[in-house]
Enzyme design. Structure first.
Site, PDB file in Angstrom:
ATOM      1  N   LYS A  36       0.823  -1.212   0.000  1.00  0.00           N
ATOM      2  CA  LYS A  36       0.000   0.000   0.000  1.00  0.00           C
ATOM      3  C   LYS A  36       0.859   1.265   0.000  1.00  0.00           C
ATOM      4  O   LYS A  36       0.484   2.278  -0.565  1.00  0.00           O
ATOM      5  CB  LYS A  36      -0.921  -0.015   1.218  1.00  0.00           C
ATOM      6  N   ARG A  37       2.023   1.149   0.605  1.00  0.00           N
ATOM      7  CA  ARG A  37       2.900   2.318   0.666  1.00  0.00           C
ATOM      8  C   ARG A  37       3.304   2.803  -0.726  1.00  0.00           C
ATOM      9  O   ARG A  37       3.639   3.941  -0.929  1.00  0.00           O
ATOM     10  CB  ARG A  37       4.141   2.005   1.507  1.00  0.00           C
TER      11      ARG A  37
END
Ligand code: GLU
Length: 495
Positions: A260-261
């Site tokens: 997700k980063r």
């Protein structure tokens, strides 16, 4: 026994595209075999629970057309409900079942109380690390006598329950990766019941898959190291083990796990940006499986018919957003104008722009082939609503001059002015009359069409002048040509 598969996400607030792919494969497999597919919420880690995420998950699965036979639903009044006979379908509603099964394991001698404090475990791990040994629990509490356990319980000491990993080998046949063997000695005695009375994933997943009659468990490859613990639990209970399929990871271009980063991994975000659910599903389904070497666009039904778990790749699948974009544009091209207009309208409204629906429909007709995302329409409509500022140079065809552009624009303007509305009522008709005009006057296509197109769009790249005249209508087209004519004499002589 009918085939039963499940999608078992944790309610962390969003659906990862890797999760979508797990859901799709489970869904295709169940549908192909006329079995059942269910949704289960794995919310045993209360620290990670994000309020509203179950409702969000249900909505996203509905948007992408993954319908499940059993699981949590949103009632008409907005509250959460359930469908199916094997509920509750959220693990937080099944605590008594887990606790009962933990008791069974303790009674069988397969699990034991552990009263070790955080501090003790930390010290132990540090010592093991210094001695370069693997940080396994030293089983200090396994030596406690029944009396000692009773005394500690009576004193209200905090405890967890650990599974005792037996000696030996755990092995199974993975549907994707083939035969897999684990040495049990590599495994720590995992906690199966936490001090808050909640089970850990290991216990809950086994108890639920058993009681929900799951025959095939599809999950990400990251769960593979947990599988020996699950096999040991199944054996300890004396239950039949479902078939496992550990799906390859979805990787970024550097072949690292997509997280997700790194931004774009959230299904909801893709949908918001204007990816069509069908395109996203199609692309994600192909991340690890392609039924036919010469085909890339598949309907959900085709995937269901052609899905073959044995053909899923072992190697990680690289997520290529360019490819997804291409696929999305293919799906957009296939939409009817009415559907495309309806799908584009919310993006226009959201951007705070107002446009007549009939004009938007015309724009969608001519821009359909150029849209990659539905949201691209927001930018596209601008030049139709208002002629953008542009440099006079763009009006000049490369084989021509400003003077010639001016002459051609003046003549074309007179010609268009002489046309009745009927002749301009479709792209085809506009094309017919203008091509007729070019031919009968012995003109070059580029000499007429280039300046005309640039005058109508204010841009060097745009749809054809025929499409533009049809969308803009006679009056607006003439006004734009007039503005172009006015631009030309005021600029320096030809380039
Ligand atoms: N709850 C796990 C997850 O969030 C699913 C693991 C499984 O399907 O067994 O990915």
């Amino acid at each position: 026994m009918p085939i039963r598969t499940r999608f078992a996400p944790s309610p962390t607030g969003y659906l990862h595209i890797g999760g979508l792919r797990s859901a799709l494969y489970s869904y295709f497999f169940a549908r192909k075999h006329h079995g059942q597919f269910l949704l289960r919420i794995e919310d045993t880690d209360q620290n990670r629970y994000v309020p509203g995420s179950v409702e969000n998950l249900i909505k996203v699965l509905a948007q992408v057309g993954v319908d499940y036979d059993e699981g949590p639903i949103i009632n008409t009044d907005g509250s959460l409900g359930e469908k199916g006979e094997f509920g509750p379908y959220a693990q937080s509603g099944r605590l008594a079942l887990y606790q009962e099964h933990v008791r069974i394991l303790v009674e069988k001698g397969s699990a034991y109380y552990c009263f070790c404090s955080e501090e003790r475990l930390e010290t132990m791990h540090k010592e093991l690390a210094l001695a370069k040994l693997s940080p396994k629990y030293d089983r200090a509490c396994l030596k406690l006598s029944p009396e000692e356990i009773q005394t500690k319980l009576a004193a209200g000491e905090k405890y967890v329950i650990r599974l005792q990993i037996p000696d030996g080998i755990s092995e199974f046949d993975d549907l994707i990766r083939g035969h897999i063997k684990f040495n049990n000695a590599d495994s720590d005695d995992p906690i199966i019941l936490k001090s808050d009375g909640f089970p850990t994933y290991h216990l809950a997943v086994v108890v639920d898959d058993h009681f929900m009659n799951i025959t095939h468990a599809f999950r990400g490859e990251e769960w593979l190291p947990s599988t020996p613990k699950h096999l040991i639990l199944y054996k300890a209970f004396g239950w039949e083990i479902p078939k496992f399929a550990h799906l390859p990871q979805v990787l970024n271009k550097d072949k690292k796990k997509l997280s997700k980063r790194q931004g774009d991994v959230v299904v909801e975000d893709f949908l918001k940006k204007g990816y069509l659910p069908e395109a996203l599903n199609n692309y994600m389904a192909l991340c690890g499986f392609n039924p036919k070497a010469d085909q890339e666009i598949y309907t959900q039904q085709e995937f269901i018919e052609l899905f073959d778990i044995e053909k899923v790749n072992k190697a990680g699948a690289v997520f290529d957003v360019e490819k997804l974009n291409w696929m999305n544009s293919q799906y957009i091209h296939k939409l009817s104008v009415d559907d495309l207009t309806a799908l584009c309208l919310p993006y226009v409204t959201e951007a705070g722009k107002t446009i007549e629906e009939s004009l938007l429909k015309k724009i969608c007709t001519v821009e359909r082939e150029r849209l990659v995302l539905l949201s691209d329409i927001v930018e596209k409509i601008d030049s139709y609503i208002k002629l953008p500022d542009y440099e006079a140079e763009i009006l000049v065809w490369k084989k021509s001059s400003r003077e010639e552009a001016l002459v051609q624009l003046e003549n074309t303007r007179t010609f268009i002015e002489s046309q009745n509305e009927e002749n301009l009522s479709s792209t085809e008709l506009v094309e017919k009359v203008i091509r007729g005009y070019i031919e009968s006057n012995g003109l070059q296509n580029g000499a007429v069409l280039w300046p005309l197109r640039a005058a109508l769009s204010g841009s060097a790249t745009s749809p054809s002048p025929f499409e533009l005249i049809w969308v803009l209508g006679k009056d607006e087209s003439l006004s734009r040509i007039k503005q172009a004519i006015e631009k030309l004499p005021s600029t320096p002589s030809s380039p």
